[in-house]
Scaffold this motif. Structure first.
Motif, mmCIF file in Angstrom:
data_model
loop_
_atom_site.group_PDB
_atom_site.id
_atom_site.type_symbol
_atom_site.label_atom_id
_atom_site.label_comp_id
_atom_site.label_asym_id
_atom_site.label_seq_id
_atom_site.Cartn_x
_atom_site.Cartn_y
_atom_site.Cartn_z
ATOM 1 N N THR A 141 0.831 -1.215 0.000
ATOM 2 C CA THR A 141 0.000 0.000 0.000
ATOM 3 C C THR A 141 0.863 1.263 0.000
ATOM 4 N N THR A 193 -3.025 0.921 -5.091
ATOM 5 C CA THR A 193 -3.209 1.478 -3.748
ATOM 6 C C THR A 193 -4.552 1.039 -3.178
ATOM 7 N N ASN A 210 0.987 3.775 -3.135
ATOM 8 C CA ASN A 210 0.560 5.138 -2.858
ATOM 9 C C ASN A 210 1.657 6.135 -3.244
ATOM 10 N N ARG A 219 -0.632 5.853 4.605
ATOM 11 C CA ARG A 219 -0.577 6.581 3.334
ATOM 12 C C ARG A 219 -0.224 8.039 3.525
#
Lengths: 188, 188
Positions: A51, A63, A55, A84
């Protein structure tokens, strides 16, 4: 519209893996081993690495897919949202935060991974294999993100799509469903 | 010094592929298919893609290794030197130049690959599969470069090292030598 002719009902990476099955097989195998294989890092932690990197590369499809998968594995959505924007603010151990910072540096470039970042992880108890796997998972998602966006694949807008995909990735992992399981694939 | 304990006599990617054989197997298989498998792109052209991307990522080990391999396959070293500084100045077809530009954009990021760059390649005769493979090879070397430098592996200074490695990659490809061929490995 994708740069090459892909099956319209298969957005993001899914159409690419069907487009060229000979390259898809080792990509799936590598991902299954790194994200689902035996490891002292949890599957949730490994999906958080995916992730953070996706991102950083601003890859919408990856993502959303891996945040949803991390959420399903962790049973909450706050952590994937936190990492994130600010890894340090997430409710994670010092070791996991340090490894996510390594992943974030690796997304920027190999040389960006500093000795200080590695020492922080080691000081927090990370093993060589965990550091290795963090760097390789980050590198793998740099591959995925460029593959998915470099061919301009479509990223669905609906969160339901990613929740469904995440359910599949939690249940079946990254291997291709074997023949005879087409009814499952159609449901997805 | 590498960030993790690797065998000292195995620099760059070579030590990493020995360190974790379970992840190495699908990485080798993917590379063998993309760089040596049946393809309308020549092996030399595919090694030039690897060179352009590795050079863009400033990965010394991979740039030297794949430039030397391209040189061995092309029988000259001018082209690999040219593409590292100015793709357009190389003695290559318009199609190959257009594909190398796509690879160079893919190195920067998936979204950097523009429709105009893809249309140039298509106008010069590139097929969907060639465009796909160019993007995926570029993405694969973004993985390699981050793997190699993200763990701070050693890049030998001597050109002879890379010429020898290139000889092996031309002769044996990217598959691991099967057991029983240890005498070959020792010679390399």
């Amino acid at each position: 519209m994708p740069h090459i002719a892909l099956e319209e009902h298969l957005p993001g990476i899914t159409g690419l893996l069907e487009y060229r099955k000979d390259s898809a097989a080792p990509i799936r195998e590598l991902t299954q081993f790194l994200l689902r294989g035996p490891n002292t890092l949890t599957t949730g932690e490994r999906e958080l690495i995916a992730t953070v990197v996706s991102n950083g590369n601003q890859c919408r499809f990856c993502t959303a897919a891996h945040a949803a998968t991390a959420d399903a594995l962790l049973g909450e959505s706050e952590t994937s949202a936190c990492v994130r924007t600010d890894i340090e603010s997430a409710a994670l151990s010092e070791k996991t935060k340090a490894l996510l910072q390594i992943a974030k540096l690796g997304q920027q470039g190999g040389k960006a991974v500093t000795t200080a970042a590695v020492e922080r992880a080691r000081h927090a108890g990370a093993s060589d294999v965990e550091i290795h796997d963090t760097v390789l998972i980050a590198a793998l998602f740099c591959l995925y993100n460029r593959y998915v966006d470099g061919l301009a694949t479509v990223a669905p807008a609906s969160p339901e799509f990613y929740a469904k995909l995440a359910g599949r990735l939690v249940q079946n992992g990254y291997n291709r469903l074997p023949q005879g399981y087409d009814h499952l694939r159609r449901q997805q």
